[in-house]
Design a protein around this motif. Structure first.
Motif, PDB file in Angstrom:
ATOM      1  N   ALA A  57       7.236  61.595  19.217  1.00  9.74           N
ATOM      2  CA  ALA A  57       7.076  60.126  18.580  1.00  9.74           C
ATOM      3  C   ALA A  57       7.461  60.270  17.168  1.00  9.74           C
ATOM      4  O   ALA A  57       7.043  59.467  16.305  1.00  9.74           O
TER       5      ALA A  57
ATOM      6  N   ARG B  48       9.344  59.213  14.307  1.00  9.66           N
ATOM      7  CA  ARG B  48      10.060  57.885  13.768  1.00  9.66           C
ATOM      8  C   ARG B  48      11.078  58.285  12.901  1.00  9.66           C
ATOM      9  O   ARG B  48      11.975  57.492  12.553  1.00  9.66           O
TER      10      ARG B  48
ATOM     11  N   ASP C  57      10.953  53.271  19.843  1.00 10.22           N
ATOM     12  CA  ASP C  57      10.105  52.288  18.988  1.00 10.22           C
ATOM     13  C   ASP C  57      10.940  51.787  17.812  1.00 10.22           C
ATOM     14  O   ASP C  57      11.066  50.770  17.501  1.00 10.22           O
TER      15      ASP C  57
ATOM     16  N   CYS D 210       2.485  55.360  19.664  1.00 12.41           N
ATOM     17  CA  CYS D 210       3.699  54.851  20.678  1.00 12.41           C
ATOM     18  C   CYS D 210       3.002  54.371  22.003  1.00 12.41           C
ATOM     19  O   CYS D 210       2.034  55.413  22.413  1.00 12.41           O
TER      20      CYS D 210
END
Length: 363
Positions: free
Chosen positions: A76, A78, A107, A144
């Protein structure tokens, strides 16, 4: 010629399929570069593939034991996603191919208006089941939504055998991508031989499982080859005198010389064994990964047996002795092997990537 960026991470068996597809694309005249963890730089340099290390992403190495929280932080991350967006700003790409577990990257790409393709290096059915379980919950708590991000890939390429992929969703199966796949059936050696090949990833259960497997083959009337990998210090193991020990051997070199593989359910090792018509004894090291799923698929196909990683040396020995003999497990492994050899995974994946439109920003 297209510019293709492949985003990966230091996960061990996830890298060879991406490298296989990139080699096929390069042979067709495309320029391929990778973005991944800093510790992967030497391996990509050896493969002769352009590589850039993440600059913001959290540090991670598959050689070091890591728990669920650490892995979720990678999946996850970022900051990793921002590294990808920044790399594309410096050097645009026509296609971005993302490892199926890097949801933070997906994402970031979706938020920046960039399309991406996804490469699955195991069974899609496993990833979908995991997304509905504890791992999916942990990812959602980090912001997410794994299935939404996965299915936003155009396309989602599953580099595996569709026959074994129970519960698969709307993905395109290319077939396994193997290094140096055999061109035809591989006859078993004249004398029984066993390959022991557990994970290159530092699972916490790796060393004790290795020891039980080594104890199981002590005195076995067969040639035994063990490849312990970079994540295990051999000094921590009691290796029987007659076991041929290596830190690493190319699967393509050793699989034709053995009649059985003892593994952990890693997708890459399992597909390589089956491609050489070899049945398997599988001891999944981590119940949260795809390893139990892979083990069940092999068992259901009749091509091997799955045991708990906590199985005694006696039980492991019994399974090895049973599968070294003749039986329907050999015919089942040979049938799957023929299907894998008939499916050129790297070429089919490259065909699909070549057919993609430009994936540059939409606005």
């Amino acid at each position: 010629m297209s510019e293709i960026l492949v985003v990966t991470w230091d996960g061990g068996g996830n890298v060879p399929p991406a490298l296989g597809i990139s080699a096929e694309l390069q042979a067709r005249g495309h320029h391929v570069r990778f973005l991944g963890h800093r510790g992967q730089a030497a391996a990509f340099a050896e493969a002769g593939v352009p590589f850039e290390a993440f600059s913001r992403a959290r540090r991670f190495s598959s050689d070091e034991p890591s728990g669920t929280s650490t892995l979720m932080g990678v999946f996850a991350d970022r900051k990793m996603g921002q590294d990808v967006v920044d790399s594309l700003a410096r050097q645009p790409a026509d296609v971005v191919l993302v490892d199926c577990l890097l949801f933070g990257v997906m994402d970031a790409l979706r938020r920046s208006g960039r399309e991406y393709a996804v490469l699955e290096h195991s069974f899609d059915g496993y990833f979908r089941r995991a997304a509905h379980g504890p791992l999916g919950l942990l990812l959602r708590l980090r912001g997410c939504r794994p299935l939404s991000l996965l299915d936003a890939g155009h396309p989602v390429l599953a580099a595996t055998l569709d026959e074994l992929d129970a519960g698969a969703g709307p993905v395109e199966h290319t077939g396994p991508v193997l290094a140096d796949p055999p061109s035809g059936a591989t006859p078993p050696p004249a004398a029984p031989a066993v390959l022991l090949s557990l994970s290159t990833f530092a699972f916490r259960s790796l060393v004790p499982t290795w020891q039980r497997v080594l104890d199981a083959v002590d005195g076995l009337p067969a040639r035994v080859v063990a490849t312990t990998g970079p994540a295990v210090d051999p000094a921590l193991l009691r290796i029987p005198a007659k076991v041929e020990h290596h830190r690493w051997l190319p699967h393509a070199d050793v699989l034709p010389e053995v009649s059985l593989v003892v593994g952990h359910g890693g997708h890459a090792t399992t597909m390589a064994a089956l491609a050489h018509d070899r049945p398997l004894v599988i001891l999944p090291l981590d119940p949260k990964t795809d390893q139990p799923f892979v083990g069940r698929a092999v068992r259901a196909a009749g091509a091997g047996r799955t045991l708990s990683r906590r199985s005694s040396a006696v039980d492991i020995r019994r399974a090895i002795e049973d599968l070294l003999g003749e039986g329907p497990h050999r015919q089942a492994a040979a049938r799957l092997g023929a299907k894998i050899r008939a499916t050129p995974g790297a070429a089919l994946a490259a065909d699909r990537i070549e057919a993609l439109p430009s994936a540059r920003p939409t606005g």
